[in-house]
Design a protein around this motif. Sequence first.
Motif, PDB file in Angstrom:
ATOM      1  N   GLY A   1       0.804  -1.201   0.000  1.00 32.12           N
ATOM      2  CA  GLY A   1       0.000   0.000   0.000  1.00 32.12           C
ATOM      3  C   GLY A   1       0.839   1.253   0.000  1.00 32.12           C
ATOM      4  O   GLY A   1       2.047   1.215  -0.257  1.00 32.12           O
ATOM      5  N   TRP A   2       0.177   2.360   0.309  1.00 28.42           N
ATOM      6  CA  TRP A   2       0.824   3.663   0.329  1.00 28.42           C
ATOM      7  C   TRP A   2       0.220   4.479   1.455  1.00 28.42           C
ATOM      8  O   TRP A   2      -0.994   4.471   1.667  1.00 28.42           O
ATOM      9  N   GLY A   3       1.068   5.178   2.199  1.00 24.63           N
ATOM     10  CA  GLY A   3       0.588   5.978   3.307  1.00 24.63           C
ATOM     11  C   GLY A   3       1.393   7.251   3.478  1.00 24.63           C
ATOM     12  O   GLY A   3       2.523   7.362   2.995  1.00 24.63           O
ATOM     13  N   GLN A   4       0.816   8.217   4.166  1.00 26.43           N
ATOM     14  CA  GLN A   4       1.458   9.504   4.408  1.00 26.43           C
ATOM     15  C   GLN A   4       1.041  10.041   5.772  1.00 26.43           C
ATOM     16  O   GLN A   4       0.027   9.620   6.343  1.00 26.43           O
ATOM     17  N   SER A   5       1.830  11.005   6.266  1.00 22.92           N
ATOM     18  CA  SER A   5       1.499  11.729   7.486  1.00 22.92           C
ATOM     19  C   SER A   5       1.443  13.213   7.177  1.00 22.92           C
ATOM     20  O   SER A   5       2.310  13.733   6.462  1.00 22.92           O
ATOM     21  N   VAL A   6       0.436  13.870   7.699  1.00 23.11           N
ATOM     22  CA  VAL A   6       0.282  15.316   7.541  1.00 23.11           C
ATOM     23  C   VAL A   6       0.040  15.889   8.928  1.00 23.11           C
ATOM     24  O   VAL A   6      -1.063  15.804   9.473  1.00 23.11           O
ATOM     25  N   GLY A   7       1.079  16.447   9.516  1.00 25.99           N
ATOM     26  CA  GLY A   7       0.972  16.921  10.880  1.00 25.99           C
ATOM     27  C   GLY A   7       0.682  15.763  11.827  1.00 25.99           C
ATOM     28  O   GLY A   7       1.392  14.755  11.831  1.00 25.99           O
ATOM     29  N   ALA A   8      -0.387  15.888  12.600  1.00 24.00           N
ATOM     30  CA  ALA A   8      -0.743  14.840  13.561  1.00 24.00           C
ATOM     31  C   ALA A   8      -1.591  13.743  12.942  1.00 24.00           C
ATOM     32  O   ALA A   8      -1.902  12.751  13.602  1.00 24.00           O
TER      33      ALA A   8
ATOM     34  N   GLY B   1      -5.133   7.672  11.350  1.00 29.30           N
ATOM     35  CA  GLY B   1      -4.745   7.853  12.739  1.00 29.30           C
ATOM     36  C   GLY B   1      -4.575   9.327  13.060  1.00 29.30           C
ATOM     37  O   GLY B   1      -4.249  10.134  12.170  1.00 29.30           O
ATOM     38  N   TYR B   2      -4.785   9.682  14.325  1.00 32.42           N
ATOM     39  CA  TYR B   2      -4.617  11.068  14.741  1.00 32.42           C
ATOM     40  C   TYR B   2      -3.997  11.092  16.137  1.00 32.42           C
ATOM     41  O   TYR B   2      -4.502  10.454  17.071  1.00 32.42           O
ATOM     42  N   GLU B   3      -2.896  11.839  16.260  1.00 28.53           N
ATOM     43  CA  GLU B   3      -2.217  11.954  17.554  1.00 28.53           C
ATOM     44  C   GLU B   3      -2.847  13.087  18.353  1.00 28.53           C
ATOM     45  O   GLU B   3      -2.690  14.265  18.028  1.00 28.53           O
TER      46      GLU B   3
ATOM     47  N   LEU C   1      -0.481   9.641  22.821  1.00 30.42           N
ATOM     48  CA  LEU C   1      -1.888   9.228  22.772  1.00 30.42           C
ATOM     49  C   LEU C   1      -2.420   9.382  21.349  1.00 30.42           C
ATOM     50  O   LEU C   1      -2.418  10.483  20.790  1.00 30.42           O
ATOM     51  N   GLU C   2      -2.891   8.281  20.761  1.00 32.65           N
ATOM     52  CA  GLU C   2      -3.352   8.299  19.374  1.00 32.65           C
ATOM     53  C   GLU C   2      -4.633   7.493  19.218  1.00 32.65           C
ATOM     54  O   GLU C   2      -4.818   6.458  19.861  1.00 32.65           O
ATOM     55  N   VAL C   3      -5.515   7.973  18.368  1.00 29.64           N
ATOM     56  CA  VAL C   3      -6.724   7.236  18.014  1.00 29.64           C
ATOM     57  C   VAL C   3      -6.606   6.829  16.546  1.00 29.64           C
ATOM     58  O   VAL C   3      -5.899   7.478  15.756  1.00 29.64           O
ATOM     59  N   GLY C   4      -7.278   5.737  16.190  1.00 28.60           N
ATOM     60  CA  GLY C   4      -7.172   5.252  14.825  1.00 28.60           C
ATOM     61  C   GLY C   4      -8.459   4.615  14.350  1.00 28.60           C
ATOM     62  O   GLY C   4      -9.368   4.317  15.135  1.00 28.60           O
ATOM     63  N   ALA C   5      -8.537   4.404  13.044  1.00 27.00           N
ATOM     64  CA  ALA C   5      -9.701   3.762  12.431  1.00 27.00           C
ATOM     65  C   ALA C   5      -9.232   2.886  11.283  1.00 27.00           C
ATOM     66  O   ALA C   5      -8.237   3.186  10.614  1.00 27.00           O
ATOM     67  N   LEU C   6      -9.941   1.795  11.064  1.00 26.62           N
ATOM     68  CA  LEU C   6      -9.645   0.850   9.988  1.00 26.62           C
ATOM     69  C   LEU C   6     -10.941   0.479   9.284  1.00 26.62           C
ATOM     70  O   LEU C   6     -11.970   0.250   9.935  1.00 26.62           O
TER      71      LEU C   6
END
Length: 241
Positions: A96-103, A134-136, A141-146
């Motif tokens: 797959g492919w993923g990125q982070s933008v800030g938190a 995901g969001y920090e 402390l982080e929350v995520g969704a799948l």
Amino acid sequence: MKKIALLSLAVMAVPAVAVAQDAAKLLPGEFSGNVGIVSDYVFRGISQTDEKAALQGGMDWAHDSGFYAGVWGSNVDFNETPPTDGASAEIDLYAGWGQSVGAFSYSIGGAYYAYPGADSNLDYDFVEGLLTGGYELMEGLEVGALYAYSPEFFGNTGPAHYIEGSIGYSFDVGLPVSLGATIGHQSIDQATDYTNWSTTAAVTFDNLEVGVSYTDTDLSKAQCGSDACDARGVAFVSYSF
């Protein structure tokens, strides 16, 4: 017994590290791997090893552009009759492919779940498309969704959707500690829909992680067909390299 298990992990890691180092010479990006033992392989709340232990391991590749790929495997036991027609191993291929933008972080990918050796009439092999986010909220402390979608799920049970929410907290007390919890819902066109949940606690010693988890589902024994969907505690140890 614990010493024997850790020694086995170390012996397995030696050739795997060599493979990763050789691959790194041929391809750009970073390679990593892991081997581990769990007291019960549980997938979305359901035991995949008839409530017995599993030996697991995988290798991953990640590129600075955000692309990733990997392979992971485990022994399985679905208690089929006769057992000679069933699966004894699961091999997962994913990319797959993923990125982070800030938190905020996100990824889009897919996975192919293969069960070599199983009778083709069982239709165990299946694919899923995967979306994660995901969001920090604050440091540690982080929350995520799948979200996962399969056009033809395990056992030829038709289209299936899975959604999951998670929360994780990591901190340091001289050693890194991580705590986490998930809740998910699996809907399957030709099987019983169900909800599953889990909690996990783990501590890391250098590259060695040791932890425990608790998982459960809202499926009854009659709906599940066995005890595989019952509440259970799981212990695990894994080595990353």
